[in-house]
Write a protein that holds these residues in place. Sequence first.
Motif, mmCIF file in Angstrom:
data_model
loop_
_atom_site.group_PDB
_atom_site.id
_atom_site.type_symbol
_atom_site.label_atom_id
_atom_site.label_comp_id
_atom_site.label_asym_id
_atom_site.label_seq_id
_atom_site.Cartn_x
_atom_site.Cartn_y
_atom_site.Cartn_z
ATOM 1 N N ALA A 1 0.887 -1.453 0.075
ATOM 2 C CA ALA A 1 0.093 0.141 0.278
ATOM 3 C C ALA A 1 0.583 1.506 0.183
ATOM 4 N N GLU A 2 1.714 0.408 0.908
ATOM 5 C CA GLU A 2 2.870 2.381 1.042
ATOM 6 C C GLU A 2 3.443 2.498 -0.385
ATOM 7 N N ARG A 3 3.841 1.801 -1.540
ATOM 8 C CA ARG A 3 4.400 1.407 -2.521
ATOM 9 C C ARG A 3 3.977 2.494 -3.714
ATOM 10 N N CYS A 4 2.913 1.765 -3.357
ATOM 11 C CA CYS A 4 1.822 2.447 -3.996
ATOM 12 C C CYS A 4 0.595 3.156 -4.380
ATOM 13 N N HIS A 5 1.697 4.207 -3.028
ATOM 14 C CA HIS A 5 0.723 5.049 -2.590
ATOM 15 C C HIS A 5 -0.875 5.500 -2.082
ATOM 16 N N LEU A 6 -1.317 4.266 -1.225
ATOM 17 C CA LEU A 6 -2.615 3.559 -2.079
ATOM 18 C C LEU A 6 -2.697 3.310 -0.533
ATOM 19 N N THR A 7 -4.211 3.374 0.556
ATOM 20 C CA THR A 7 -4.534 3.419 1.766
ATOM 21 C C THR A 7 -4.826 1.721 1.699
ATOM 22 N N PRO A 8 -4.213 0.539 2.998
ATOM 23 C CA PRO A 8 -4.484 -1.243 2.782
ATOM 24 C C PRO A 8 -5.571 -0.896 2.558
ATOM 25 N N PRO A 9 -6.901 -0.728 2.960
ATOM 26 C CA PRO A 9 -7.684 -1.101 2.799
ATOM 27 C C PRO A 9 -7.966 -1.004 0.938
ATOM 28 N N THR A 10 -7.568 -0.074 0.468
ATOM 29 C CA THR A 10 -7.567 -0.271 -1.095
ATOM 30 C C THR A 10 -7.089 -1.545 -1.814
ATOM 31 N N CYS A 11 -5.080 -1.458 -0.973
ATOM 32 C CA CYS A 11 -4.813 -2.891 -1.553
ATOM 33 C C CYS A 11 -5.291 -3.744 -1.249
ATOM 34 N N LEU A 12 -5.794 -4.282 -0.235
ATOM 35 C CA LEU A 12 -6.650 -5.104 -0.211
ATOM 36 C C LEU A 12 -7.505 -5.579 -1.011
ATOM 37 N N ARG A 13 -8.258 -5.108 -1.040
ATOM 38 C CA ARG A 13 -9.581 -4.529 -1.960
ATOM 39 C C ARG A 13 -8.999 -5.343 -3.880
ATOM 40 N N ARG A 14 -7.983 -4.487 -3.663
ATOM 41 C CA ARG A 14 -7.079 -5.672 -5.242
ATOM 42 C C ARG A 14 -6.661 -6.842 -5.370
ATOM 43 N N VAL A 15 -6.053 -6.763 -3.720
ATOM 44 C CA VAL A 15 -5.870 -8.625 -4.268
ATOM 45 C C VAL A 15 -7.414 -9.211 -3.806
ATOM 46 N N ARG A 16 -7.833 -9.098 -3.245
ATOM 47 C CA ARG A 16 -8.979 -9.946 -3.263
ATOM 48 C C ARG A 16 -9.517 -9.960 -4.624
ATOM 49 N N ARG A 17 -9.841 -9.431 -5.350
ATOM 50 C CA ARG A 17 -9.914 -8.818 -6.876
ATOM 51 C C ARG A 17 -9.349 -9.757 -7.366
ATOM 52 N N LEU A 18 -7.781 -9.845 -7.726
ATOM 53 C CA LEU A 18 -7.114 -10.083 -8.057
ATOM 54 C C LEU A 18 -7.227 -12.033 -8.391
ATOM 55 N N HIS A 19 -7.969 -11.661 -6.622
ATOM 56 C CA HIS A 19 -7.827 -13.874 -5.809
ATOM 57 C C HIS A 19 -9.556 -14.046 -6.759
ATOM 58 N N ASP A 20 -10.544 -13.069 -7.355
ATOM 59 C CA ASP A 20 -11.559 -13.594 -7.822
ATOM 60 C C ASP A 20 -11.675 -13.769 -8.805
ATOM 61 N N LEU A 21 -9.971 -13.063 -10.304
ATOM 62 C CA LEU A 21 -10.113 -12.961 -10.823
ATOM 63 C C LEU A 21 -9.372 -14.306 -11.178
#
Length: 137
Positions: A1-21
């Motif tokens: 999240a820090e490297r991407c300049h995003l909040t941890p919840p936003t990163c977690l949603r993206r990771v979950r989406r990658l799992h779902d895909l």
Amino acid sequence: AERCHLTPPTCLRRVRRLHDLGLIERTVAVLHPQALQAQGAQLLTALVEVTLDQQGDEFQQQFEAAAVADADVQQCYRTSPGPDFILVVVVPDMPAFMAFNQRLLTAQANVRNVRTFFVQSRGKFATQLPLAGLASS
């Protein structure tokens, strides 16, 4: 999240989406064999080349299904040219390897040739895939 300049919840949603895909197959812990052995665990790793007697697709699928179902087989690759399959097998010791050999390789009537290489040390083990050039989403 820090490297991407995003909040941890936003990163977690993206990771979950990658799992779902289906892009992330599973999340695992990679254990270091030498560290496990230092703790008293016994591990024997073998790279096993398997050549089938009959190479038709149905015979290859049959062997692959048996290899994938065996708990001692960590990785199974159908290869060409050369052997039909390369297996990465991890067992506690030589008697366990001999049991694996009897169970999967000797009992299979369609196995023509087996060559086994026992791992003495691991120079590199990586799990990342080359993602450069893939479109990000």
